[in-house]
Design an enzyme around this catalytic site. Structure first.
Site, PDB file in Angstrom:
ATOM      1  N   VAL A  43     -16.297  -1.793   0.159  1.00  0.00           N
ATOM      2  CA  VAL A  43     -16.331  -2.307   1.440  1.00  0.00           C
ATOM      3  C   VAL A  43     -15.426  -1.829   2.179  1.00  0.00           C
ATOM      4  O   VAL A  43     -14.085  -1.778   1.649  1.00  0.00           O
ATOM      5  CB  VAL A  43     -15.796  -4.000   1.261  1.00  0.00           C
ATOM      6  CG1 VAL A  43     -15.962  -4.616   2.653  1.00  0.00           C
ATOM      7  CG2 VAL A  43     -16.754  -4.742   0.194  1.00  0.00           C
ATOM      8  N   HIS A  44     -15.779  -1.057   3.167  1.00  0.00           N
ATOM      9  CA  HIS A  44     -14.758  -0.653   3.968  1.00  0.00           C
ATOM     10  C   HIS A  44     -15.069  -0.606   5.606  1.00  0.00           C
ATOM     11  O   HIS A  44     -14.236  -0.523   6.466  1.00  0.00           O
ATOM     12  CB  HIS A  44     -14.705   1.027   3.920  1.00  0.00           C
ATOM     13  CG  HIS A  44     -15.841   1.840   4.278  1.00  0.00           C
ATOM     14  ND1 HIS A  44     -16.977   1.729   3.679  1.00  0.00           N
ATOM     15  CD2 HIS A  44     -15.953   2.498   5.377  1.00  0.00           C
ATOM     16  CE1 HIS A  44     -17.800   2.384   4.236  1.00  0.00           C
ATOM     17  NE2 HIS A  44     -17.375   2.985   5.185  1.00  0.00           N
ATOM     18  N   ARG A  45     -16.284  -0.980   6.194  1.00  0.00           N
ATOM     19  CA  ARG A  45     -16.498  -1.133   7.356  1.00  0.00           C
ATOM     20  C   ARG A  45     -15.828  -1.937   8.263  1.00  0.00           C
ATOM     21  O   ARG A  45     -15.389  -3.036   7.860  1.00  0.00           O
ATOM     22  CB  ARG A  45     -18.185  -1.352   7.624  1.00  0.00           C
ATOM     23  CG  ARG A  45     -18.926   0.045   7.301  1.00  0.00           C
ATOM     24  CD  ARG A  45     -20.352  -0.078   7.709  1.00  0.00           C
ATOM     25  NE  ARG A  45     -21.032   1.213   7.231  1.00  0.00           N
ATOM     26  CZ  ARG A  45     -21.226   2.149   8.072  1.00  0.00           C
ATOM     27  NH1 ARG A  45     -20.583   2.171   8.984  1.00  0.00           N
ATOM     28  NH2 ARG A  45     -21.886   3.319   7.536  1.00  0.00           N
TER      29      ARG A  45
END
Length: 245
Positions: free
Chosen positions: A95-97
């Site tokens: 998860v990074h956005r």
């Protein structure tokens, strides 16, 4: 422009602006898929477009074949990795956005949903995720979560191959999971790679409250064909450039 013609149609994403601007500025548009070719034609760019396939697929297939028979390697400094093995089964998550990490309420919902899954979840934590979670007081080691640093590419491919499925908001990883034939659940409202949705191999999950059900959905069905090419896209790219040199 290599990888031309991709469209998520989400203009909130900086990548979408960059894709469109680059396509309209480029003299040669090297498209990875039939859909990308149609997207470019719809924008009046057909004469500049050539279908070559996806160079990321070239790399993935080579790496897959190189690591398929190697043992799963996880970071030695990862800490608690209880249950993360091929024998017992595990899920992999990234998860990074910004749309998933910048809102503390949404990020907490995603992390709590991952923690509630019935299998260990190997969370490869991007620095952005760690920073945002720390700032919001969100525990990335709760429940089923087993946190580790991001893996080098070959080890990442091997980890996907060893998993029961993947949860991600990455564009590229969705496609790689599809090509490796593992179920993917994408924490977004859209995808640049709609071909991955075939047969239920990928599904979009916009609401964290729906994540557990999405991950535990019925198994995908077999798909045929090679929407991203046959692993020889780079050769076609070189030939196209040589013709125009």
């Amino acid at each position: 422009h290599l990888e031309a013609g991709l469209r998520s149609y989400n203009r909130v994403m900086p990548e979408e602006h960059n894709r469109v601007l680059t396509d309209h500025a480029a003299d040669l548009l090297l498209a990875p898929t039939d859909l990308a070719v149609r997207n470019l034609a719809g924008e009046g760019l057909a004469e500049r477009t050539l279908l070559v396939g996806d160079v990321m697929t070239d790399i993935l297939l080579r790496v897959r074949d190189a690591v398929a028979d190697k043992p799963l390697q996880l970071p030695a400094d990862a800490g608690d990795l209880r249950g993360v093995s091929e024998e017992s089964g595990y899920l992999l998550a990234t998860v990074h956005r910004a749309e998933n990490t910048d809102d503390p309420k949404r990020l907490r919902g995603i992390v709590e949903a991952l923690a509630a899954l019935p299998l260990p979840v190997l969370l490869l934590a991007h620095p952005r995720l760690r920073a945002k979670a720390d700032a919001a007081g969100i525990d990335l080691t709760a429940g089923s979560l087993r946190v580790a640093r991001p893996l080098p590419y070959p080890e990442m491919v091997r980890a996907v191959l060893g998993s029961r499925g993947v949860v991600t908001d990455s564009g590229g990883l969705q496609k790689e999971v599809f090509l490796l034939r593992r179920p993917c659940t994408t924490l977004r409202t859209e995808t640049e790679w709609p071909e991955t949705l075939q047969g239920g191999w990928n599904t979009l999950c916009a609401d964290p409250a729906d994540l557990v059900g999405a991950v535990l959905r019925d198994g995908p069905t077999p798909v045929t064909g090679h929407p991203y090419g046959d692993g020889h896209a780079a050769e076609k790219v070189v030939a196209a450039l040589a013709e125009r040199a």
